[in-house]
Design a protein around this motif. Structure first.
Motif, PDB file in Angstrom:
ATOM      1  N   THR A 141      41.130  55.795  38.598  1.00 13.83           N
ATOM      2  CA  THR A 141      41.949  54.937  37.750  1.00 13.83           C
ATOM      3  C   THR A 141      41.087  53.834  37.156  1.00 13.83           C
ATOM      4  N   VAL A 142      41.137  53.690  35.848  1.00 11.44           N
ATOM      5  CA  VAL A 142      40.414  52.614  35.175  1.00 11.44           C
ATOM      6  C   VAL A 142      41.387  51.458  34.968  1.00 11.44           C
ATOM      7  N   ILE A 143      40.990  50.288  35.431  1.00 16.10           N
ATOM      8  CA  ILE A 143      41.858  49.111  35.336  1.00 16.10           C
ATOM      9  C   ILE A 143      41.495  48.355  34.064  1.00 16.10           C
ATOM     10  N   GLN A 144      42.488  48.190  33.200  1.00 17.49           N
ATOM     11  CA  GLN A 144      42.306  47.515  31.912  1.00 17.49           C
ATOM     12  C   GLN A 144      42.649  46.027  32.056  1.00 17.49           C
ATOM     13  N   TRP A 145      41.927  45.197  31.310  1.00 20.51           N
ATOM     14  CA  TRP A 145      42.143  43.742  31.365  1.00 20.51           C
ATOM     15  C   TRP A 145      42.253  43.170  29.959  1.00 20.51           C
ATOM     16  N   LEU A 146      43.069  42.141  29.821  1.00 15.48           N
ATOM     17  CA  LEU A 146      43.093  41.353  28.588  1.00 15.48           C
ATOM     18  C   LEU A 146      41.834  40.490  28.553  1.00 15.48           C
TER      19      LEU A 146
ATOM     20  N   ARG B 289      33.631  37.348  36.377  1.00 14.87           N
ATOM     21  CA  ARG B 289      34.163  38.485  37.132  1.00 14.87           C
ATOM     22  C   ARG B 289      33.736  38.414  38.594  1.00 14.87           C
ATOM     23  N   TYR B 290      34.713  38.644  39.466  1.00 15.84           N
ATOM     24  CA  TYR B 290      34.468  38.646  40.910  1.00 15.84           C
ATOM     25  C   TYR B 290      35.153  39.859  41.528  1.00 15.84           C
ATOM     26  N   LYS B 291      34.559  40.388  42.595  1.00 12.27           N
ATOM     27  CA  LYS B 291      35.139  41.546  43.276  1.00 12.27           C
ATOM     28  C   LYS B 291      36.454  41.158  43.949  1.00 12.27           C
ATOM     29  N   ALA B 292      37.407  42.093  43.918  1.00 11.10           N
ATOM     30  CA  ALA B 292      38.718  41.865  44.529  1.00 11.10           C
ATOM     31  C   ALA B 292      38.569  41.436  45.985  1.00 11.10           C
ATOM     32  N   LYS B 293      37.722  42.141  46.744  1.00  9.75           N
ATOM     33  CA  LYS B 293      37.580  41.835  48.168  1.00  9.75           C
ATOM     34  C   LYS B 293      37.010  40.428  48.383  1.00  9.75           C
ATOM     35  N   ASP B 294      36.143  39.964  47.472  1.00  8.07           N
ATOM     36  CA  ASP B 294      35.575  38.628  47.616  1.00  8.07           C
ATOM     37  C   ASP B 294      36.600  37.543  47.299  1.00  8.07           C
ATOM     38  N   ILE B 295      37.474  37.809  46.329  1.00 13.11           N
ATOM     39  CA  ILE B 295      38.546  36.850  46.028  1.00 13.11           C
ATOM     40  C   ILE B 295      39.435  36.683  47.259  1.00 13.11           C
ATOM     41  N   PHE B 296      39.774  37.801  47.913  1.00 14.28           N
ATOM     42  CA  PHE B 296      40.593  37.697  49.131  1.00 14.28           C
ATOM     43  C   PHE B 296      39.884  36.918  50.218  1.00 14.28           C
TER      44      PHE B 296
ATOM     45  N   LYS C 164      51.991  49.849  38.634  1.00 18.67           N
ATOM     46  CA  LYS C 164      52.526  50.716  37.588  1.00 18.67           C
ATOM     47  C   LYS C 164      51.821  50.439  36.257  1.00 18.67           C
ATOM     48  N   LYS C 165      51.598  49.150  35.954  1.00 16.37           N
ATOM     49  CA  LYS C 165      50.868  48.790  34.737  1.00 16.37           C
ATOM     50  C   LYS C 165      49.480  49.431  34.749  1.00 16.37           C
ATOM     51  N   ILE C 166      48.810  49.349  35.892  1.00 15.48           N
ATOM     52  CA  ILE C 166      47.465  49.921  36.018  1.00 15.48           C
ATOM     53  C   ILE C 166      47.520  51.425  35.784  1.00 15.48           C
ATOM     54  N   ARG C 167      48.459  52.105  36.443  1.00 15.04           N
ATOM     55  CA  ARG C 167      48.581  53.559  36.294  1.00 15.04           C
ATOM     56  C   ARG C 167      48.882  53.948  34.854  1.00 15.04           C
ATOM     57  N   ASN C 168      49.639  53.113  34.134  1.00 14.36           N
ATOM     58  CA  ASN C 168      50.015  53.402  32.746  1.00 14.36           C
ATOM     59  C   ASN C 168      48.972  52.918  31.735  1.00 14.36           C
ATOM     60  N   GLY C 169      47.855  52.379  32.218  1.00 15.24           N
ATOM     61  CA  GLY C 169      46.789  51.932  31.323  1.00 15.24           C
ATOM     62  C   GLY C 169      47.093  50.651  30.582  1.00 15.24           C
ATOM     63  N   LYS C 170      48.078  49.880  31.068  1.00 13.54           N
ATOM     64  CA  LYS C 170      48.418  48.607  30.423  1.00 13.54           C
ATOM     65  C   LYS C 170      47.479  47.522  30.963  1.00 13.54           C
ATOM     66  N   PRO C 171      46.946  46.678  30.090  1.00 10.11           N
ATOM     67  CA  PRO C 171      46.000  45.665  30.558  1.00 10.11           C
ATOM     68  C   PRO C 171      46.672  44.547  31.351  1.00 10.11           C
ATOM     69  N   LEU C 172      45.959  44.078  32.374  1.00  6.45           N
ATOM     70  CA  LEU C 172      46.408  42.956  33.196  1.00  6.45           C
ATOM     71  C   LEU C 172      45.774  41.674  32.673  1.00  6.45           C
TER      72      LEU C 172
ATOM     73  N   ALA D  82      36.561  46.461  42.755  1.00  6.22           N
ATOM     74  CA  ALA D  82      36.830  46.276  41.319  1.00  6.22           C
ATOM     75  C   ALA D  82      36.498  44.828  40.929  1.00  6.22           C
ATOM     76  N   LEU D  83      35.844  44.691  39.785  1.00  2.93           N
ATOM     77  CA  LEU D  83      35.555  43.366  39.257  1.00  2.93           C
ATOM     78  C   LEU D  83      36.773  42.859  38.495  1.00  2.93           C
ATOM     79  N   ILE D  84      37.257  41.696  38.922  1.00  2.00           N
ATOM     80  CA  ILE D  84      38.457  41.110  38.328  1.00  2.00           C
ATOM     81  C   ILE D  84      38.043  39.925  37.455  1.00  2.00           C
ATOM     82  N   PRO D  85      38.434  39.939  36.167  1.00  2.00           N
ATOM     83  CA  PRO D  85      38.150  38.786  35.325  1.00  2.00           C
ATOM     84  C   PRO D  85      38.979  37.579  35.802  1.00  2.00           C
ATOM     85  N   CYS D  86      38.302  36.449  35.921  1.00  2.00           N
ATOM     86  CA  CYS D  86      38.934  35.233  36.444  1.00  2.00           C
ATOM     87  C   CYS D  86      38.443  34.029  35.664  1.00  2.00           C
ATOM     88  N   LYS D  87      39.288  33.035  35.636  1.00  2.00           N
ATOM     89  CA  LYS D  87      38.838  31.702  35.237  1.00  2.00           C
ATOM     90  C   LYS D  87      38.811  30.900  36.528  1.00  2.00           C
TER      91      LYS D  87
END
Length: 125
Positions: free
Chosen positions: A7-12, A50-57, A77-85, A118-123
């Motif tokens: 699964t490819v996770i899309q981001w705004l 960008r930071y890894k999900a596990k590191d944010i936790f 569901k958004k991720i599965r449907n290819g909708k950006p987070l 997964a690398l999560i875009p963050c501010k």
């Protein structure tokens, strides 16, 4: 590193406008209103990193919400449907030695269930 089930996770590119008042609402519980306002202003102008999900936790000290949580499942569901987070809003709380997830906790939980690396875009401020 391949995400589980490819699964490819899309981001705004930038957080959605409604994420900032949501962050302010949460930060007003943790900090004084003046400090919360300053933090939200700083988040608005911060660059996305960008930071890894596990590191944010690990940095937040929060526990992972499971897929039984309706908000986590909505994001899955958004991720599965290819909708950006929307990117996540984080505040570094040096006095507590933690990172506060001002907005995006459920998104981080959802992403983690697909790929903890997964690398999560963050501010982050």
């Amino acid at each position: 590193d391949h995400p589980r089930n490819n699964t490819v996770i899309q981001w705004l590119e930038e957080p959605e406008e409604h994420d900032y008042p949501a962050a302010a609402s949460y930060l007003n519980l943790v900090y004084s209103p003046d400090k919360a306002d300053l933090l939200v202003s700083a988040l608005r102008s911060a660059r996305v990193a960008r930071y890894k999900a596990k590191d944010i936790f690990r940095a937040s000290g929060l526990s992972l919400l499971g897929t039984s949580n309706s908000h986590v499942e909505k994001n899955r569901k958004k991720i599965r449907n290819g909708k950006p987070l929307s990117p996540v809003l984080l505040v570094r709380d040096v006095s507590r030695g933690k990172v506060v997830i001002a907005d995006g906790y459920h998104r981080v939980c959802a992403v983690y269930t697909f790929d903890e690396d997964a690398l999560i875009p963050c501010k982050l401020v």
